[in-house]
Each structure stands twice: as C-alpha cells, then as structure tokens.
Motif scaffolding. Structure first.
Motif, mmCIF file in Angstrom:
data_model
loop_
_atom_site.group_PDB
_atom_site.id
_atom_site.type_symbol
_atom_site.label_atom_id
_atom_site.label_comp_id
_atom_site.label_asym_id
_atom_site.label_seq_id
_atom_site.Cartn_x
_atom_site.Cartn_y
_atom_site.Cartn_z
ATOM 1 N N THR A 26 -5.715 -22.595 6.809
ATOM 2 C CA THR A 26 -6.595 -21.879 5.896
ATOM 3 C C THR A 26 -6.007 -21.871 4.495
ATOM 4 O O THR A 26 -6.730 -22.000 3.502
ATOM 5 C CB THR A 26 -6.808 -20.438 6.408
ATOM 6 O OG1 THR A 26 -7.405 -20.507 7.709
ATOM 7 C CG2 THR A 26 -7.702 -19.637 5.486
ATOM 8 N N ALA A 27 -4.693 -21.741 4.396
ATOM 9 C CA ALA A 27 -4.028 -21.721 3.082
ATOM 10 C C ALA A 27 -4.276 -23.027 2.327
ATOM 11 O O ALA A 27 -4.511 -23.020 1.115
ATOM 12 C CB ALA A 27 -2.535 -21.473 3.254
ATOM 13 N N GLU A 28 -4.224 -24.142 3.020
ATOM 14 C CA GLU A 28 -4.474 -25.431 2.380
ATOM 15 C C GLU A 28 -5.923 -25.511 1.894
ATOM 16 O O GLU A 28 -6.199 -25.940 0.767
ATOM 17 C CB GLU A 28 -4.178 -26.564 3.353
ATOM 18 C CG GLU A 28 -4.348 -27.943 2.756
ATOM 19 C CD GLU A 28 -4.070 -29.065 3.748
ATOM 20 O OE1 GLU A 28 -3.949 -30.209 3.284
ATOM 21 O OE2 GLU A 28 -3.994 -28.812 4.969
ATOM 22 N N ALA A 29 -6.864 -25.071 2.711
ATOM 23 C CA ALA A 29 -8.274 -25.078 2.320
ATOM 24 C C ALA A 29 -8.499 -24.156 1.125
ATOM 25 O O ALA A 29 -9.259 -24.492 0.210
ATOM 26 C CB ALA A 29 -9.151 -24.653 3.492
ATOM 27 N N GLU A 30 -7.832 -23.005 1.110
ATOM 28 C CA GLU A 30 -7.986 -22.071 -0.007
ATOM 29 C C GLU A 30 -7.408 -22.661 -1.290
ATOM 30 O O GLU A 30 -8.019 -22.566 -2.356
ATOM 31 C CB GLU A 30 -7.306 -20.739 0.308
ATOM 32 C CG GLU A 30 -7.498 -19.725 -0.783
ATOM 33 C CD GLU A 30 -7.039 -18.324 -0.405
ATOM 34 O OE1 GLU A 30 -7.088 -17.456 -1.278
ATOM 35 O OE2 GLU A 30 -6.637 -18.101 0.753
ATOM 36 N N ARG A 31 -6.253 -23.297 -1.193
ATOM 37 C CA ARG A 31 -5.621 -23.897 -2.376
ATOM 38 C C ARG A 31 -6.528 -24.974 -2.971
ATOM 39 O O ARG A 31 -6.792 -24.996 -4.176
ATOM 40 C CB ARG A 31 -4.260 -24.484 -1.992
ATOM 41 C CG ARG A 31 -3.506 -25.133 -3.138
ATOM 42 C CD ARG A 31 -2.164 -25.683 -2.673
ATOM 43 N NE ARG A 31 -2.295 -26.661 -1.611
ATOM 44 C CZ ARG A 31 -2.555 -27.956 -1.796
ATOM 45 N NH1 ARG A 31 -2.693 -28.419 -3.014
ATOM 46 N NH2 ARG A 31 -2.653 -28.781 -0.772
ATOM 47 N N VAL A 32 -7.049 -25.847 -2.133
ATOM 48 C CA VAL A 32 -7.936 -26.917 -2.586
ATOM 49 C C VAL A 32 -9.215 -26.331 -3.183
ATOM 50 O O VAL A 32 -9.685 -26.783 -4.229
ATOM 51 C CB VAL A 32 -8.241 -27.891 -1.423
ATOM 52 C CG1 VAL A 32 -9.401 -28.810 -1.750
ATOM 53 C CG2 VAL A 32 -6.997 -28.686 -1.065
ATOM 54 N N THR A 33 -9.766 -25.316 -2.546
ATOM 55 C CA THR A 33 -10.994 -24.687 -3.049
ATOM 56 C C THR A 33 -10.775 -24.119 -4.438
ATOM 57 O O THR A 33 -11.600 -24.330 -5.335
ATOM 58 C CB THR A 33 -11.469 -23.583 -2.080
ATOM 59 O OG1 THR A 33 -11.711 -24.172 -0.800
ATOM 60 C CG2 THR A 33 -12.730 -22.905 -2.584
#
Length: 167
Positions: free
Chosen positions: A54-61
């Motif tokens: 989720t952290a990776e998806a949040e960073r990219v978002t």
C-alpha cells in the motif's frame, strides 16, 4: 505578456494525532486516520498497478497527482479537486499551474524524474496506474474535459483510446 487568473481551491485541513515516535505501530495508527475514500483510491491504484505494498501505491499516487496538479487548470482543476478524496485534492490543488504544456511523453519523463530508479517505461506504468482509476472517482465527463484540455497523447495515460487526429 498576459496573466491568466486561476481559481483557487480551498481544502480543509485535518489534524492527525501527535505521535512521539515513528515506529511501525505509529505509522499504522496514522493510516487508520486516512479517509475511507483515500484508502479506496490507493487500493484501486495498488490493484491497477499490481504494487506489492500500500505504501508503494500511495507514494506513486502522490507523485502522479502532484505532476497532474500542475497540468490541469481552470474549472477542470477545481472540479477534479472537489471530486477526489481530501488527501488527493490537497495534492492536486497545492501545485502551481504551469504555463508550458508538456507532451504526454514529457509528462511521463517528468514523473520518472521524481521517482528514484524509474525509467520512462516504469513511469508510464505508474502514471497509467493512477490516471486510469480517476474516471471511477471523478466521473467520465470530467476526465473527458481534462483530457480535451491536455496535449494529444494524454488519453492513453488515462486508459482511453486517443482518437484526436495529429496536428
């Protein structure tokens, strides 16, 4: 030189509980205070991009919405901020609108420059993973309006066919 006025968007601030340490439990508690709409957006991006965390998806978002925030202007910018979860709206609205349009390829390159170790190919994946979920949140009509104000090629980044004839 002419000056164009861009309407501002006011996004209410929320206060997260103060923490004294940055241990894993604190990060988890902070995540619990995020809005359900933000968590839903991140979940959709995580699924679309097949991100492992989720952290990776949040960073990219955050990176992609930040880059997009400078590209969308006028009523579309205001409407996009109003349609997104509060956290995403803040990211979009906090960007200063740019005056020089970027081609879709230049936009992807600008995102690649913000992501450590990214290539144009991985950045295009990241951009498309975020932008392709926006119609579900903001609506097809608003995304159509946004794409119509961007240079040719952006439709593909939003997961749509680019049917505009080349200039």
């Amino acid at each position: 030189m002419s000056v164009t006025s861009v309407p501002s968007v006011t996004i209410p601030r929320t206060t997260l509980p103060a923490t004294t340490t940055m241990k894993g439990d604190d990060r988890h508690r902070r995540e619990e205070h995020r809005s359900p709409q933000w968590r839903e957006l991140i979940g959709k991006v995580r699924e679309a991009g097949q991100y492992t965390t989720t952290a990776e998806a949040e960073r990219v978002t955050r990176i992609v919405l930040s880059a997009l925030g400078g590209r969308v202007i006028g009523d579309e910018r205001v409407d996009l901020a109003q349609a997104l979860p509060e956290e995403a709206a803040r990211v979009v609205a906090s960007q200063i609108p740019v005056t020089r349009p970027l081609t879709a390829a230049e936009f992807v390159e600008s995102v690649a420059a913000r992501i450590e170790g990214a290539t144009p190919a991985t950045a295009r994946w990241d951009v498309s993973s975020v932008l392709s979920v926006l119609p579900q949140l903001a609506g097809e009509d608003l995304v159509d309006r946004i794409v119509s104000h961007l240079p040719p090629g952006y439709a593909l980044l939003f997961g749509r066919a680019d049917l505009t004839p080349p200039d």
